[in-house]
Design a protein around this motif. Structure first.
Motif: not given
Length: 483
Positions: A323-349
């Protein structure tokens, strides 16, 4: 290797896939756009191609082995990715190269959501619908759908199911027969899709957008019928609906099944992986919203809350809506979101990433090693839900993680070799191997500007993420091809 049954099944699956060209052709008729002939031509070409594979071996009745299942799944995803590019190549709008068409198709089917397109708003309705449909078909795995059909053709499906289903433990079946399992999964998938589309429609989307976005939301794909994604609607209600259904789709579908069968919502709270997933998502939401509020990134506090929660879930579940350009968010937020994506969702989802269950096992194994340093003679079992996890499963997770890191590094070096900067190369590989889609740097908006070499490398990353590394890597080992 039994090539006859392999070719027979792939031929059948390609013929089945050819019929998915008809709904976009119908959309072209309804909206009177230029997509009718490309989709009808693609239907004919794929049907003939599938028949050419199937006819020479149609009478073969050899039983599938496990290695045949792996080969069929990988062959089918590669063939399917290229087949899905046919109508995009034939269409005048968008006017794109074969590489770009293959990239868009593979991204859709693997529910990655990375795109090379801009000006999506102005594309024919048939093309816009087709992109969404690709994600819906890929979301639960088109092989799982085929498993429900193939037994009627005299083909067993367990080998395919084991190779296709996401997650480290693949022997658990929801129902005694694998075909019934596949049907159960698809009934749940279809029900959630209908509920999502209805909610979008009630919130103000028209029928076309509601159906299209429900496809990509439940598939956790991230494709939209607009360049601005969910942000096009500028509606907190639609953002909230998307958030809820992304969370639902990122939960293990077997948990949905048991909750539905027992009519007991507490089933979700009893599952340890769902609890971990909920804790990760809640923590991420709090950190993102608090940071946006403290830094005053938005003039209105409610914008910070809505956008923070939405993007935490969208990126954390690897959907990739915006809904917005999260890549332009301040500080560590873009990197934090990208790293959490490595975890992802549950198995068999339908989510991507390494999966929460593997993350749990990695954390627990790390803790066990610390305890063993303090008490070298102690026997410390790793437990999930009160049950000890076999060491074989733990070792498999460590092997998966090691291969994941090694392949990630190799592909990032290839992208750096094509001239991309470090942020773009890192985020592009991360966004594609996790099946997230949008990256940072040069690929924050789309992937149109990168080289063909980089695009084919990222397509390989999409397949690795979708097939969870080993299903694809096993074909590259000499032992797989020995008799």
């Amino acid at each position: 290797m039994h090539w006859a049954p392999v070719l027979r099944i792939v031929g059948i699956l390609v013929m089945l896939f050819s019929f998915t060209m008809l709904p976009p052709a119908l959309v072209a008729l309804i909206y009177q756009d230029d997509g009718l002939m490309p989709f009808l031509s693609a239907f004919g070409l794929l049907l003939v191609f599938g028949m050419l594979l199937w006819l020479p071996v149609c009478r073969n009745r050899q039983e599938l082995r496990t290695r045949d299942g792996f080969l069929i799944v990988v062959l089918f995803w590669v063939v399917l990715g290229l087949s899905g590019a046919v109508p995009l190549t034939l269409s005048q709008a968008p006017n794109i190269s074969i590489t770009d068409a293959a990239f868009e198709s593979m991204s859709g089917l693997t529910t990655t959501g990375a795109t090379i397109l801009s000006g999506i708003d102005d594309l024919p309705h048939s093309i816009r619908f087709y992109r969404q449909q690709l994600q819906w078909l890929g979301g639960m795995g088109i092989i799982v759908l085929a498993v429900a059909i193939l037994p009627m053709l005299g083909i067993g499906g367990m080998q395919l199911y084991r190779a296709e289903t996401p997650g480290p433990v693949k022997d658990t079946k929801l129902t005694p027969r694998i075909a019934e399992t596949a049907k159960a999964l698809w009934y749940i998938y279809l029900t959630i899709t209908v509920a999502c589309a209805s909610a979008y429609w009630l919130a103000g989307m028209d029928a076309f957008d509601a159906i299209g976005h429900s496809f990509s939301t439940v598939a956790i794909g991230g494709f939209s019928t607009y360049d601005a994604s969910i942000g096009h609607f500028q509606s907190p209600a639609i953002s909230l609906i998307a958030t809820v259904f992304m969370l639902i789709a990122a939960i293990n579908f077997s948990v949905h099944f048991f909750a539905w069968r027992t009519r007991n919502p507490l089933t979700y709270f009893k599952d340890p992986e769902v609890r971990w997933f909920g804790a990760i998502m809640l923590t991420l939401m709090l950190v993102v919203v608090a940071t946006l509020l403290l830094l005053g990134h938005y003039s209105q506090w409610n914008d910070a809350v809505v956008n923070g929660i939405f993007h935490a879930v969208s990126i954390g579940t690897t959907a990739g809506f915006a809904t917005d350009n999260f890549a332009a968010w301040p500080l560590f937020l873009p990197a934090l979101l990208l790293f959490v994506a490595f975890i992802g969702g549950c198995a068999m989802s339908t989510a991507g990433g390494i999966k929460v269950i593997r993350f749990m096992l990695l954390i627990k194994q790390g803790y066990r090693e610390v305890i063993r340093l303090i008490h070298p003679q102690a026997l410390v079992p790793i437990k999930i839900g009160g049950k000890a996890v076999p060491d074989r499963v733990v070792n498999a997770v460590w092997g998966f993680f090691s291969a994941y890191v090694a392949l990630f590094t190799l592909m990032m070096l290839i992208l750096l070799g094509t001239g991309l900067d470090q942020v773009t190369a890192f985020s592009a590989v991360a966004a594609n191997i996790t099946n997230l889609g949008p990256g940072l740097g040069e690929v924050a908006a789309n992937y149109a500007s990168i080289s063909d070499t980089a695009k084919w490398t990222l397509m390989f990353a999409m397949l690795l993420g979708r097939l969870e590394i080993f299903t694809l890597l096993v074909l590259l080992t000499p032992a797989f091809w020995r008799h």
